[in-house]
Design an enzyme around this catalytic site. Structure first.
Site, PDB file in Angstrom:
ATOM      1  N   GLY A  40       0.745  -1.417  -0.050  1.00 52.44           N
ATOM      2  CA  GLY A  40       0.199   0.035   0.096  1.00 52.44           C
ATOM      3  C   GLY A  40       0.924   1.299  -0.098  1.00 52.44           C
ATOM      4  O   GLY A  40       0.488   2.295  -0.877  1.00 52.44           O
ATOM      5  N   CYS A  70      -5.701  -9.019  -4.436  1.00 49.95           N
ATOM      6  CA  CYS A  70      -5.406  -7.608  -3.606  1.00 49.95           C
ATOM      7  C   CYS A  70      -6.074  -6.567  -4.391  1.00 49.95           C
ATOM      8  O   CYS A  70      -5.901  -6.333  -5.381  1.00 49.95           O
ATOM      9  CB  CYS A  70      -3.842  -7.610  -3.737  1.00 49.95           C
ATOM     10  SG  CYS A  70      -2.911  -5.982  -2.922  1.00 49.95           S
ATOM     11  N   THR A  72      -5.436  -3.382  -3.815  1.00 50.04           N
ATOM     12  CA  THR A  72      -4.404  -2.306  -4.453  1.00 50.04           C
ATOM     13  C   THR A  72      -3.564  -2.838  -5.714  1.00 50.04           C
ATOM     14  O   THR A  72      -3.505  -2.108  -6.479  1.00 50.04           O
ATOM     15  CB  THR A  72      -3.370  -2.177  -3.145  1.00 50.04           C
ATOM     16  OG1 THR A  72      -4.106  -1.473  -2.003  1.00 50.04           O
ATOM     17  CG2 THR A  72      -2.573  -0.695  -3.539  1.00 50.04           C
ATOM     18  N   CYS A 177     -10.935  -4.605   1.200  1.00 48.42           N
ATOM     19  CA  CYS A 177      -9.578  -5.272   1.237  1.00 48.42           C
ATOM     20  C   CYS A 177      -9.689  -6.644   1.500  1.00 48.42           C
ATOM     21  O   CYS A 177     -10.400  -7.142   2.541  1.00 48.42           O
ATOM     22  CB  CYS A 177      -8.788  -4.313   2.173  1.00 48.42           C
ATOM     23  SG  CYS A 177      -6.971  -5.034   2.426  1.00 48.42           S
TER      24      CYS A 177
END
Length: 263
Positions: A40, A70, A72, A177
């Site tokens: 992140g 994921c 991100t 998330c």
């Protein structure tokens, strides 16, 4: 059939367990990056480089598909990963379940990392898929790290802080998330107190992304099949074992139940 999953850490356990439940015959390759996590705080270019290395390590095991477990990495690296691996290996990204959460037009809370909260990417999803709902973006600083460390006290504190920012009249909660799906129980407990026991609907991405991976391979869920699938673990490209923290979660215990080593 072999399906690979990648993430910086153990957030991939939720999707891996979903694949295992839907297709007990599938071999799994879980590829994480303990040397480079967390992703992140990295710049998009740096994160993409780390993600590509993790993906290539998984690709060396010749999977039939790769799940980017994921949020991100899916935001910043998905195009690069697809350019590098497709069409030989279909690459399936993870998208927060904002569209189904907003479908009923209720009050939606999106729990996400501070980097994702307020981002152009998330705001675009809200604009495109949640125009008819009232949406609150809830940043959850420290929660992913607490989950990664299986630190119960830190998880409790981070969940309590995020719950305090969540409107009391919320109807739907998006777990934005992949790490958060591993602690859905504590999140539910904290929000039950916040909303005085109201029945909330929780939206994760683990099962939808597992179903999408099967769909890309022309397969369907067959949870009744014998559990014959194996498990390979890669840690920053090296063959390894599941981290001990994985055992703190039901999803990790499901995989370890197959006899996978833990270190």
């Amino acid at each position: 059939m072999k399906i690979a999953l990648m993430d910086s850490g153990i957030g991939l356990l939720a999707a891996a367990a979903a694949v295992r439940r839907l297709r007990p015959d599938a071999d799994l390759v879980v590829s994480s990056d303990p040397d480079g996590r967390p992703w992140g705080p990295r710049t998009p270019a740096d994160l993409t480089e780390r993600a590509l290395s993790v993906a290539r390590a998984a690709a060396a095991h010749r999977p039939d598909a790769l799940i980017v477990a994921c949020n991100t990495a899916s935001v910043h690296a998905l195009d690069t990963l697809r350019a590098a691996l497709e069409p030989a290996i279909p690459v399936i990204g993870t998208v927060p379940a904002i569209k189904p959460a907003a479908a009923a037009g209720g009050r939606v809370a999106i729990w996400a990392t501070p980097a994702t909260t307020g981002s152009t990417y998330q705001r675009g999803l809200i604009r495109d898929f949640a125009a008819g709902a009232r949406v609150t973006e809830v940043p959850c600083p420290g929660l992913a790290d607490a989950v990664e460390a299986a630190d119960d006290a830190a998880v409790t504190a981070a969940v309590a802080a995020a719950a305090a920012l969540t409107p009391a009249d919320v109807t739907d909660v998006v777990l934005g998330c992949t790490h958060y799906e591993l602690v859905e129980g504590p999140i539910r407990a904290a929000l039950a107190a916040r909303t005085r026991g109201a029945e909330l609907v929780y939206h994760g991405s683990a099962e939808p992304v597992a179903v999408q991976a099967l769909r890309r391979l022309g397969l369907r869920p067959e949870p009744e099949l014998p559990r014959t699938g194996g498990l390979a673990v890669l840690r920053s490209g090296r063959a390894g074992t599941l981290p001990a923290a994985a055992l703190a979660y039901a999803e990790g215990r499901l995989l370890v139940g197959e006899g996978a080593p833990v270190g």
